[in-house]
Design a protein around this motif. Structure first.
Motif, PDB file in Angstrom:
ATOM      1  N   ARG A 124      -4.662   6.991   8.935  1.00 22.70           N
ATOM      2  CA  ARG A 124      -4.170   7.823   7.821  1.00 22.70           C
ATOM      3  C   ARG A 124      -5.197   7.911   6.690  1.00 22.70           C
ATOM      4  O   ARG A 124      -5.325   8.933   6.043  1.00 22.70           O
ATOM      5  CB  ARG A 124      -2.851   7.251   7.293  1.00 22.70           C
ATOM      6  CG  ARG A 124      -1.718   7.434   8.281  1.00 22.70           C
ATOM      7  CD  ARG A 124      -0.379   7.174   7.649  1.00 22.70           C
ATOM      8  NE  ARG A 124      -0.093   8.088   6.546  1.00 22.70           N
ATOM      9  CZ  ARG A 124       1.030   8.067   5.858  1.00 22.70           C
ATOM     10  NH1 ARG A 124       1.964   7.180   6.133  1.00 22.70           N
ATOM     11  NH2 ARG A 124       1.232   8.920   4.879  1.00 22.70           N
TER      12      ARG A 124
ATOM     13  N   PRO B 142      -4.346   6.724  -0.584  1.00 20.64           N
ATOM     14  CA  PRO B 142      -3.439   5.601  -0.790  1.00 20.64           C
ATOM     15  C   PRO B 142      -3.740   4.851  -2.086  1.00 20.64           C
ATOM     16  O   PRO B 142      -4.858   4.886  -2.578  1.00 20.64           O
ATOM     17  CB  PRO B 142      -3.716   4.703   0.419  1.00 20.64           C
ATOM     18  CG  PRO B 142      -5.103   5.037   0.830  1.00 20.64           C
ATOM     19  CD  PRO B 142      -5.350   6.468   0.443  1.00 20.64           C
TER      20      PRO B 142
ATOM     21  N   THR C 254      -8.123   0.122   1.602  1.00 16.39           N
ATOM     22  CA  THR C 254      -8.036   1.203   0.623  1.00 16.39           C
ATOM     23  C   THR C 254      -9.317   1.266  -0.202  1.00 16.39           C
ATOM     24  O   THR C 254      -9.730   2.323  -0.652  1.00 16.39           O
ATOM     25  CB  THR C 254      -6.829   0.951  -0.311  1.00 16.39           C
ATOM     26  OG1 THR C 254      -5.672   0.818   0.492  1.00 16.39           O
ATOM     27  CG2 THR C 254      -6.633   2.087  -1.300  1.00 16.39           C
TER      28      THR C 254
ATOM     29  N   PRO D  38      -4.933  -3.382   5.391  1.00 10.38           N
ATOM     30  CA  PRO D  38      -4.834  -2.048   4.797  1.00 10.38           C
ATOM     31  C   PRO D  38      -5.063  -2.033   3.292  1.00 10.38           C
ATOM     32  O   PRO D  38      -5.770  -1.156   2.790  1.00 10.38           O
ATOM     33  CB  PRO D  38      -3.411  -1.627   5.145  1.00 10.38           C
ATOM     34  CG  PRO D  38      -3.151  -2.305   6.452  1.00 10.38           C
ATOM     35  CD  PRO D  38      -3.842  -3.638   6.350  1.00 10.38           C
TER      36      PRO D  38
ATOM     37  N   ILE E 134       3.043  -1.346   7.994  1.00  9.38           N
ATOM     38  CA  ILE E 134       1.980  -0.428   8.418  1.00  9.38           C
ATOM     39  C   ILE E 134       0.918  -1.259   9.138  1.00  9.38           C
ATOM     40  O   ILE E 134       0.468  -2.277   8.617  1.00  9.38           O
ATOM     41  CB  ILE E 134       1.396   0.372   7.225  1.00  9.38           C
ATOM     42  CG1 ILE E 134       0.419   1.440   7.709  1.00  9.38           C
ATOM     43  CG2 ILE E 134       0.720  -0.542   6.207  1.00  9.38           C
ATOM     44  CD1 ILE E 134       0.119   2.515   6.657  1.00  9.38           C
TER      45      ILE E 134
ATOM     46  N   THR F 110      -2.790  -2.081  10.866  1.00 13.69           N
ATOM     47  CA  THR F 110      -4.155  -1.806  10.449  1.00 13.69           C
ATOM     48  C   THR F 110      -4.650  -0.494  11.069  1.00 13.69           C
ATOM     49  O   THR F 110      -5.204   0.367  10.388  1.00 13.69           O
ATOM     50  CB  THR F 110      -5.059  -2.972  10.870  1.00 13.69           C
ATOM     51  OG1 THR F 110      -4.406  -4.181  10.506  1.00 13.69           O
ATOM     52  CG2 THR F 110      -6.388  -2.916  10.179  1.00 13.69           C
TER      53      THR F 110
ATOM     54  N   THR G 167      -2.582   0.943  -4.132  1.00 15.07           N
ATOM     55  CA  THR G 167      -2.041  -0.369  -3.780  1.00 15.07           C
ATOM     56  C   THR G 167      -1.296  -0.964  -4.956  1.00 15.07           C
ATOM     57  O   THR G 167      -1.581  -0.638  -6.111  1.00 15.07           O
ATOM     58  CB  THR G 167      -3.164  -1.326  -3.359  1.00 15.07           C
ATOM     59  OG1 THR G 167      -4.053  -1.486  -4.461  1.00 15.07           O
ATOM     60  CG2 THR G 167      -3.945  -0.792  -2.184  1.00 15.07           C
TER      61      THR G 167
ATOM     62  N   TYR H 207       4.481   0.789   1.703  1.00 12.11           N
ATOM     63  CA  TYR H 207       4.493  -0.055   2.901  1.00 12.11           C
ATOM     64  C   TYR H 207       4.093  -1.477   2.542  1.00 12.11           C
ATOM     65  O   TYR H 207       3.195  -1.690   1.730  1.00 12.11           O
ATOM     66  CB  TYR H 207       3.480   0.462   3.926  1.00 12.11           C
ATOM     67  CG  TYR H 207       3.683   1.893   4.329  1.00 12.11           C
ATOM     68  CD1 TYR H 207       4.449   2.217   5.445  1.00 12.11           C
ATOM     69  CD2 TYR H 207       3.094   2.922   3.592  1.00 12.11           C
ATOM     70  CE1 TYR H 207       4.630   3.538   5.815  1.00 12.11           C
ATOM     71  CE2 TYR H 207       3.266   4.242   3.953  1.00 12.11           C
ATOM     72  CZ  TYR H 207       4.042   4.546   5.071  1.00 12.11           C
ATOM     73  OH  TYR H 207       4.212   5.848   5.430  1.00 12.11           O
TER      74      TYR H 207
ATOM     75  N   ASP I 241       1.970  -4.523   3.384  1.00 14.23           N
ATOM     76  CA  ASP I 241       0.702  -4.717   4.076  1.00 14.23           C
ATOM     77  C   ASP I 241       0.905  -5.410   5.416  1.00 14.23           C
ATOM     78  O   ASP I 241       1.509  -6.489   5.473  1.00 14.23           O
ATOM     79  CB  ASP I 241      -0.189  -5.597   3.161  1.00 14.23           C
ATOM     80  CG  ASP I 241      -1.657  -5.528   3.512  1.00 14.23           C
ATOM     81  OD1 ASP I 241      -2.055  -4.605   4.241  1.00 14.23           O
ATOM     82  OD2 ASP I 241      -2.404  -6.401   3.022  1.00 14.23           O
TER      83      ASP I 241
ATOM     84  N   VAL J 297       0.873  -1.168   0.000  1.00 10.27           N
ATOM     85  CA  VAL J 297       0.000   0.000   0.000  1.00 10.27           C
ATOM     86  C   VAL J 297       0.912   1.219   0.000  1.00 10.27           C
ATOM     87  O   VAL J 297       1.976   1.222   0.617  1.00 10.27           O
ATOM     88  CB  VAL J 297      -0.978  -0.021   1.205  1.00 10.27           C
ATOM     89  CG1 VAL J 297      -0.243   0.013   2.525  1.00 10.27           C
ATOM     90  CG2 VAL J 297      -1.974   1.115   1.110  1.00 10.27           C
TER      91      VAL J 297
ATOM     92  N   PHE K   6      -3.029   2.489   9.485  1.00  8.22           N
ATOM     93  CA  PHE K   6      -3.519   2.683   8.128  1.00  8.22           C
ATOM     94  C   PHE K   6      -4.869   3.402   8.119  1.00  8.22           C
ATOM     95  O   PHE K   6      -5.056   4.392   7.422  1.00  8.22           O
ATOM     96  CB  PHE K   6      -3.648   1.355   7.385  1.00  8.22           C
ATOM     97  CG  PHE K   6      -4.401   1.495   6.094  1.00  8.22           C
ATOM     98  CD1 PHE K   6      -3.764   1.993   4.970  1.00  8.22           C
ATOM     99  CD2 PHE K   6      -5.753   1.185   6.020  1.00  8.22           C
ATOM    100  CE1 PHE K   6      -4.466   2.172   3.790  1.00  8.22           C
ATOM    101  CE2 PHE K   6      -6.454   1.373   4.843  1.00  8.22           C
ATOM    102  CZ  PHE K   6      -5.804   1.863   3.725  1.00  8.22           C
ATOM    103  N   TYR K   7      -5.823   2.890   8.890  1.00  5.65           N
ATOM    104  CA  TYR K   7      -7.160   3.491   8.844  1.00  5.65           C
ATOM    105  C   TYR K   7      -7.144   4.913   9.377  1.00  5.65           C
ATOM    106  O   TYR K   7      -7.913   5.761   8.934  1.00  5.65           O
ATOM    107  CB  TYR K   7      -8.183   2.621   9.582  1.00  5.65           C
ATOM    108  CG  TYR K   7      -8.527   1.380   8.806  1.00  5.65           C
ATOM    109  CD1 TYR K   7      -9.292   1.458   7.645  1.00  5.65           C
ATOM    110  CD2 TYR K   7      -8.049   0.137   9.192  1.00  5.65           C
ATOM    111  CE1 TYR K   7      -9.581   0.321   6.904  1.00  5.65           C
ATOM    112  CE2 TYR K   7      -8.335  -1.005   8.461  1.00  5.65           C
ATOM    113  CZ  TYR K   7      -9.100  -0.908   7.322  1.00  5.65           C
ATOM    114  OH  TYR K   7      -9.387  -2.010   6.581  1.00  5.65           O
TER     115      TYR K   7
END
Lengths: 545, 279
Positions: B51, B59, B264, B260, B43, B45, B61, B37, B39, B30, B48-49
């Protein structure tokens, strides 16, 4: 404060169109999917995008920073890079705008309006057989709106562009009513949509939204006609084989475009000839490309030659459409009145809307006609009114199609039933699911008493606000808010989560906000949504689920 | 010798389960702006959420490269002479292509087979888990291929979304296109069909969504494996597991989070159940 832009120079014009092109890029594949005219080649969006890219590239090669030099470069770029029917017409439009802005270092809203008019007239002239309901109609109507805005004394660039973009939007939405092939396909014109997206992108940039545009996506305009679902077989029915789509750039000395048009017209269809006497872009559908080549090679040299077999293209297109389309073998017809509610039902996937409701019950014939007109053979009708259920059931015996009525008696029941539609389930299961779903909502309707009366303990005066719960008259009061509060007090709201307020045509949104605030204050656990329903007679239709 | 099972991080198999069952997980990437990063590895979970909902950068993927797979093939080839790679749907990602391509980059006598599961999240995860369990009890590669092919139509993943905007933006909307543009706020419920995201229905609240997921699971007479996943709402996942424990032993329900990379496209607040039907 509303931003004002007096004039636009070459540099800003370039940036504005760069932003518009980026905006179009986000929409290009959606526009490709719309394409059904004149041949289903399914690449209008991409073609317009490639044409615009060529414009932007040339724009940076303009000899100076004047608006006229930049727009001339853009028009040249369009001519050199034009792809497909729509690309060629788009290049005509830029050519016309360039002509309209000739000699201007920078231009005003008034200049823009004139240039757009010039663009419309150039676009029409470039085509041997102009068809309404296409990008041509969109540029013409947008230009007219721009001119009108200026005539009304508003020369500011933003206001002129706004009028242009709004008119383009309406014009695109209206294309299916002008062109039957679009109506049957259930889409708006792809070229028109492309032009709208470009204008909208330019306008957003002008309004200073460059930043936000990166994170948003342009939306396809939805037709203002009830759609009848898309069927590739139906699209193809009207199409005759066109042979080869032949495109090229002709370079020569003192080419007489008028004469060229006359010669080529006899050799094919959908002819477009654009350019000046040194460079001409030609697009034509012909059964024999050899004839065309023989004619033009006498006049100059051919460049960027492209000859594509359109029957093959059509096959590819049909395959593509089949893949893209969810298999809709069931149609849902809803009886609704009020523009807002119309939109709600359409957005939730109703295939067709029959206008009607309280005091305006549609006839069996109206419903039957709608049933016959949708392309599906299995149809679910949502009457959404207790007085229409029986009428709807008459259709069952009159149509050879498989019809079922889910006896929704209120709008909220109809919405609940429509939402519950299961894409994987069969017809029978779906009608059961929908029947069940309609029972999960409670409906409050607020209207005005048409006469004074006494009902049980309830004393009702004429014109007083009255409230019905699932069709049963329960409360009266001086104001709608008053009645709504009373009715909520009598409800068991333990299991309720969501309240949706559809306010009527004669109700102000500010008043609806007040109703929402009152409910929220009393029942903070409820989620409340306010939607303009635009329905007649009922101040409010409220769904509780 | 035990056949080694490999899958990608979009199977949402937690590292504990992977360790227990000897599953190798290849991370998908991602990317926020310039920074890439792996997955769940580089990073978390939660990060990630956070951000996803707070960053201005959107983001994107990227599938694992053939090189990533090749490195893993080489390593595993030292321990085993057979391996089975099960990837997420090829229609959602190029991971399958990378896994297949990687075979040409490795010189080994080890037999490598790659299967496109046509599904994702724990819908994929449960297939992989079933294969890994069989591998541990000595199934051959050919038996495992047969097992996976047989499990694929029995694996059902259903997700309740808060919004489709992430899915649409990421270009993975598939057949759920028709659910876009609703003028009422709705929670779309989607599934995987023929490798693509497909609509099931819509509900108007999260509670109704949870009920739908519950009804979906309890609609199966025989369940072999069951998983519940969330993105940012652990309480809802626990609540759902609590309710489902009446029909399926609680300790056998896999509880995981939506990775993550998948996040996305789902956005925060997504809730998912996956069922592997018993034969």
């Amino acid at each position: 404060m509303i931003k004002k832009v007096e004039t636009i120079g070459g540099q800003e014009l370039r940036e504005m169109l760069t932003a518009a092109t980026a905006w179009l890029e986000k929409n290009a594949s959606d526009i490709d999917a719309l394409n059904v005219f004149p041949v289903p080649d399914g690449d209008t969006g991409t073609n317009m995008l490639l044409t615009m890219r060529s414009c932007i590239e040339e724009a940076y090669r303009a000899p100076d920073e004047s608006a006229s030099a930049v727009i001339k470069a853009i028009a040249d770029g369009a001519l050199m890079g034009a792809r497909g029917n729509s690309g060629v017409i788009l290049s005509q439009i830029w050519y016309g705008i360039a002509r309209g802005l000739e000699g201007k270092k920078s231009f005003t809203g008034g200049d823009l309006a004139n240039a757009l008019l010039e663009a419309a007239s150039t676009a029409y002239k470039g085509i041997s057989n102009p068809v309404e309901g296409t990008i041509l109609t969109v540029i013409r109507e947008s230009a007219a709106a721009a001119k009108e805005q200026v005539a009304n004394g508003s020369d500011d660039m933003i206001s002129v562009m706004e009028a242009t973009v709004n008119a383009a939007n309406e014009s695109v939405a209206n294309t299916p009513s002008l062109l039957p092939v679009l109506r049957d396909a259930g889409v708006v014109d792809a070229g028109g949509q492309g032009l709208y997206t470009i204008l909208e992108g330019a306008f957003r940039y002008l309004r200073g939204e460059a930043e936000q545009m990166q994170f948003r996506k342009p939306q396809l305009i939805v037709s203002n006609m009830p759609l009848t679902g898309r069927s590739p077989q139906m699209l193809a029915a009207d199409e005759i084989p066109f042979g080869y789509c032949t495109e090229f750039l002709l370079k020569g000395k003192s080419i007489d475009t008028g004469k060229l048009i006359t010669k080529l017209e006899k050799k094919g269809q959908s002819l477009i000839v654009v350019g000046d006497n040194n460079t001409v872009r030609v697009h034509v559908h012909t059964l024999n490309p050899g004839n065309i080549i023989n004619i033009v090679t006498r006049l100059g040299t051919m460049h960027q030659v492209s000859i594509r077999n359109m029957d093959e293209q059509r096959q590819d297109f049909l395959e593509l459409q089949k893949e893209r389309m969810p298999k809709i073998d069931m149609a849902i017809i809803a009886v609704v009145s009020g523009d807002g509610l119309n939109d709600v039902f359409s957005s939730l996937g109703a295939t067709a809307i029959v206008p009607g409701g309280q005091t305006m019950n549609p006839s069996t014939k109206d419903l039957l006609q709608s049933v016959e007109s949708v392309s599906s053979d299995s149809i679910i009708i949502l009457p959404n009114n207790k007085n229409i259920v029986l009428t709807a059931e008459q259709v069952l015996s009159l149509s050879s199609k498989r019809v079922k009525v889910v006896s929704t008696k209120t709008i909220p029941q109809g919405v609940a039933a429509l939402l519950a539609f299961d894409y994987e389930a069969d017809f029978e299961t779906n009608t059961n699911i929908m029947e069940k779903a309609k029972a999960t909502v409670k409906t409050i309707e607020i209207t005005r008493a048409v006469r004074s009366t006494k009902l049980g303990d309830l004393e009702i005066n004429k014109k007083q606000a009255i409230g019905l719960l699932d069709g049963e008259l329960l409360a009266a009061g001086s104001t709608p808010i008053d009645v709504i509060s009373k009715m909520f007090a009598g409800l068991d709201l333990n299991k309720a989560e969501l309240v949706t307020i559809y306010y009527g045509n004669d109700t102000e949104s500010t008043e609806a906000e007040k109703v929402s605030a009152t409910i929220r204050e009393q029942y903070p656990q409820l989620q409340i949504e306010i939607v303009r329903g635009g329905q007649p007679h009922y101040d409010y239709i409220i769904s509780i689920e | 010798m035990t056949v080694k099972i490999i899958t990608d991080s979009l199977s949402d198999i937690t590292s504990d389960i992977a360790k227990d069952l000897g599953i190798t997980i290849v991370p998908v990437y991602v990317r926020f702006g310039e920074k890439v990063y792996r997955d769940r590895i580089e990073i978390t979970t939660d990060e990630f959420y956070y951000r996803l909902t707070h960053d201005s950068t959107w983001p994107t993927t990227t599938q694992p490269t053939p090189y990533d797979f090749a490195e893993i093939y080489k390593k595993i080839a030292k321990e085993s002479d057979e391996m089975l790679v099960i990837t997420l749907s090829n229609k959602l990602s190029g991971t399958y292509e990378s896994a297949v391509h990687a075979k040409t980059l490795v010189e080994t006598k080890c037999r490598i087979e790659v299967i496109d599961s046509l599904t994702v999240v724990m819908g994929l995860g449960l297939i992989v888990i079933a294969a890994a369990k069989a591998a541990q009890s000595g199934a051959s590669l050919d038996e495992l291929i047969q097992l996976v092919n047989g499990a694929m139509p029995r694996s059902h993943a259903v997700m309740c979304f808060d919004t489709l905007k992430y899915l649409a933006k990421g270009g993975r909307i598939g057949k759920a296109q028709g659910l876009l543009g609703s003028l009422l706020s709705v929670n779309p419920i989607l599934t995987m069909k023929n490798g693509e995201v497909s609509p099931l229905t819509r509900v108007r609240s999260r509670a109704a969504g949870m009920k739908y997921l519950y009804d979906f699971v309890t609609g199966f007479p025989n369940i072999e494996e069951l998983a519940v996943e969330h993105a940012t709402t652990p309480d809802e996942a626990d609540d759902l597991i609590g309710r489902l424990s009446k029909v399926f032993p609680r300790e056998r329900i896999y509880r995981s989070t939506v990775s993550p990379v998948i996040g996305t496209y789902t956005g925060p607040n997504v809730l998912s159940v996956s069922v592997l039907e018993a034969i």
